[in-house]
Design a protein around this motif. Structure first.
Motif, PDB file in Angstrom:
ATOM      1  N   SER A 347      15.322 -19.531 -40.074  1.00  0.00           N
ATOM      2  CA  SER A 347      16.107 -20.036 -38.871  1.00  0.00           C
ATOM      3  C   SER A 347      16.593 -18.934 -38.075  1.00  0.00           C
ATOM      4  O   SER A 347      16.409 -17.749 -38.335  1.00  0.00           O
ATOM      5  CB  SER A 347      17.181 -20.961 -39.433  1.00  0.00           C
ATOM      6  OG  SER A 347      17.915 -19.872 -39.999  1.00  0.00           O
ATOM      7  N   ARG A 348      16.783 -19.461 -36.567  1.00  0.00           N
ATOM      8  CA  ARG A 348      17.343 -18.507 -35.854  1.00  0.00           C
ATOM      9  C   ARG A 348      18.836 -17.905 -36.009  1.00  0.00           C
ATOM     10  O   ARG A 348      19.095 -16.990 -36.111  1.00  0.00           O
ATOM     11  CB  ARG A 348      17.598 -19.356 -34.603  1.00  0.00           C
ATOM     12  CG  ARG A 348      17.935 -18.350 -33.392  1.00  0.00           C
ATOM     13  CD  ARG A 348      17.391 -16.919 -32.936  1.00  0.00           C
ATOM     14  NE  ARG A 348      15.936 -17.478 -32.413  1.00  0.00           N
ATOM     15  CZ  ARG A 348      15.513 -17.715 -31.183  1.00  0.00           C
ATOM     16  NH1 ARG A 348      16.445 -17.605 -30.219  1.00  0.00           N
ATOM     17  NH2 ARG A 348      14.350 -17.900 -30.899  1.00  0.00           N
ATOM     18  N   ASP A 349      19.646 -18.944 -36.800  1.00  0.00           N
ATOM     19  CA  ASP A 349      20.693 -18.277 -37.407  1.00  0.00           C
ATOM     20  C   ASP A 349      20.499 -17.247 -38.376  1.00  0.00           C
ATOM     21  O   ASP A 349      21.539 -16.226 -38.413  1.00  0.00           O
ATOM     22  CB  ASP A 349      21.690 -19.653 -38.011  1.00  0.00           C
ATOM     23  CG  ASP A 349      22.161 -20.521 -36.934  1.00  0.00           C
ATOM     24  OD1 ASP A 349      22.141 -20.149 -35.847  1.00  0.00           O
ATOM     25  OD2 ASP A 349      22.371 -21.742 -37.422  1.00  0.00           O
ATOM     26  N   GLU A 350      19.654 -17.176 -39.176  1.00  0.00           N
ATOM     27  CA  GLU A 350      19.282 -16.307 -40.417  1.00  0.00           C
ATOM     28  C   GLU A 350      18.986 -14.922 -39.419  1.00  0.00           C
ATOM     29  O   GLU A 350      19.587 -14.038 -39.872  1.00  0.00           O
ATOM     30  CB  GLU A 350      18.201 -16.469 -41.017  1.00  0.00           C
ATOM     31  CG  GLU A 350      18.499 -17.635 -42.136  1.00  0.00           C
ATOM     32  CD  GLU A 350      17.190 -17.891 -43.027  1.00  0.00           C
ATOM     33  OE1 GLU A 350      17.340 -17.582 -44.461  1.00  0.00           O
ATOM     34  OE2 GLU A 350      16.144 -18.503 -42.506  1.00  0.00           O
ATOM     35  N   GLY A 353      21.968 -13.741 -38.074  1.00  0.00           N
ATOM     36  CA  GLY A 353      22.730 -13.205 -39.101  1.00  0.00           C
ATOM     37  C   GLY A 353      22.666 -11.799 -39.493  1.00  0.00           C
ATOM     38  O   GLY A 353      23.511 -10.760 -39.920  1.00  0.00           O
TER      39      GLY A 353
END
Length: 399
Positions: A347-350, A353
């Protein structure tokens, strides 16, 4: 692959036992069941043997062997198409009564495609050829393959012992020799890059204009190219005027390939170092560039290490290590496709992060859309993801 660990294959022919060196570009184990086939062997018979796990050592005409491999390929494709149609009907029926989301179907489809590719590779690798200690074939109408095999597999021991390899691996060696001779044209740079066997060819280079357009940091005395491969990124940095460039790679073949490309461009000032990620005993860098493998999946052959990064280990290791190698006000240019995000593998969030956990922040991002054939092919099962793909230059800096 350079020949280090010796492996052997044994078979019986004309009531005699034969032993030869086993060569495999993918480091496959030596085949245990081998039968002799020739120009009289039908494609259906060869396909049946290959599917049953039996390898076939070819005797006869070289071009007939090539045609037999093509015929086996057509039978594989027919089987795959029939299987895909069945799975498509099954998936359509399931979708009517299911709420399963793309977060499950897309990764499953990706892994199914990889399994199908691996199965195809196993079947096609069952057709074998024997070459002598000088990489010469006794088949009729066989071309001169010695230089291509020498470049691909290295020298054999001069003990008059023959070697056996798959016809498919031989085609790979011959194809690599062709790439090495004619090169890959990089239009944005007005030059060609010459890949070596076992080094990923930069046939997709839509990111080159991004590297040419990105503004250089205020100080750009020292730059690193991490995982240099053919040396393309280091050449771009040199063309942009950076005087001290250190290019690293863990693959000895890549270092030899990059050195060849640097010499062709007259770039004697680029330093090469064999290292897993960052160089040692080097000054801090004002700019660190990296084009890591884009997809978080396990590689199944040496060449796949340029495409697949199991658990995103290299990407995460790169991000974690940059801060300690970066000079003040230095920048990191990370070249990365978002295909993994469209396939629901990451994911983009990963990604954001991991960037934050490494003590980095995003300064800006430059994007481009790939135009390669698979992104335009609507028959590709992964077309939805491929057609949405964006390749980016992420400019990162220390917090």
């Amino acid at each position: 692959m350079l020949l280090t660990e010796k492996k052997y294959v044994e078979w019986h022919e004309n009531d005699t036992s034969h032993l030869a060196r086993w060569l495999s570009a993918s480091d496959h184990p030596a085949p245990r069941r081998i039968v002799i086939v020739d120009d009289k062997t039908t494609a259906d018979e060869a396909y049946r043997l290959a599917c049953a796990g039996t390898s076939m050592l070819y005797r006869g005409d070289f071009h007939n062997a090539r045609q037999l491999l093509q015929a086996i390929t057509r039978r594989i494709e027919r089987t795959e198409n029939n299987s895909a149609k069945r799975k498509s009907r099954k998936a359509a029926n399931k979708a009517k009564n299911s709420t399963e989301s793309d977060s499950k179907t897309l990764p499953n489809l990706f892994h199914q495609q990889r399994q199908m590719t691996a199965q195809r590779s196993r079947i096609l690798s069952r057709l074998l050829l024997e070459l002598d200690a000088n990489y010469v074939s006794s088949l009729r109408r066989a071309p001169d393959m010695s230089n291509a095999c020498l470049a691909a597999f290295g020298p054999l021991d001069k003990e008059n012992q023959s070697c056996v390899l798959s016809f498919r691996d031989l085609q790979g060696a011959l194809g690599a020799a062709g790439w090495r001779e004619k090169g890959v044209v990089i239009k944005a740079l007005g030059l060609s890059i010459y890949p070596h066997y076992g080094v990923f060819a930069p046939t997709r280079h839509e990111y080159v204009p991004l590297l040419l357009d990105a503004p250089l940091p205020k100080a750009f005395d020292v730059a690193y190219d991490i995982g240099t491969g053919t040396g393309l990124l280091a050449i771009i940095l040199a063309k942009r005027g950076i005087k001290q460039i250190i290019a690293t790679d863990v693959n000895p073949r890549a270092l030899t390939c990059a050195q060849d490309n640097f010499e062709r461009q007259g770039l004697a000032h680029i330093q090469l170092q064999q290292a897993d990620l960052f160089p040692t005993d080097a000054p801090l860098a004002n700019l660190i560039v990296c084009n890591p493998p884009w997809l978080p999946a396990k590689p199944t052959s040496p060449l796949e290490y340029s495409v697949y990064d199991a658990n995103s280990a290299m990407l995460k290791g790169f991000l974690q290590g940059t801060k300690s190698h970066l000079a003040q006000q230095g920048e990191i240019w990370l070249i990365l496709s978002d295909l993994a995000e469209h396939l629901q593998l990451r994911s983009r969030d990963e990604l954001l992060g991991w960037i934050a956990d490494a003590g980095l922040t995003v300064k800006y991002r430059l994007d481009t859309q790939p135009k390669h054939g698979r992104s335009q092919d609507k028959s590709d099962p992964l077309y939805t993801a491929r057609s949405s793909e964006i390749t980016s230059l992420w400019c990162l800096q220390s917090v």
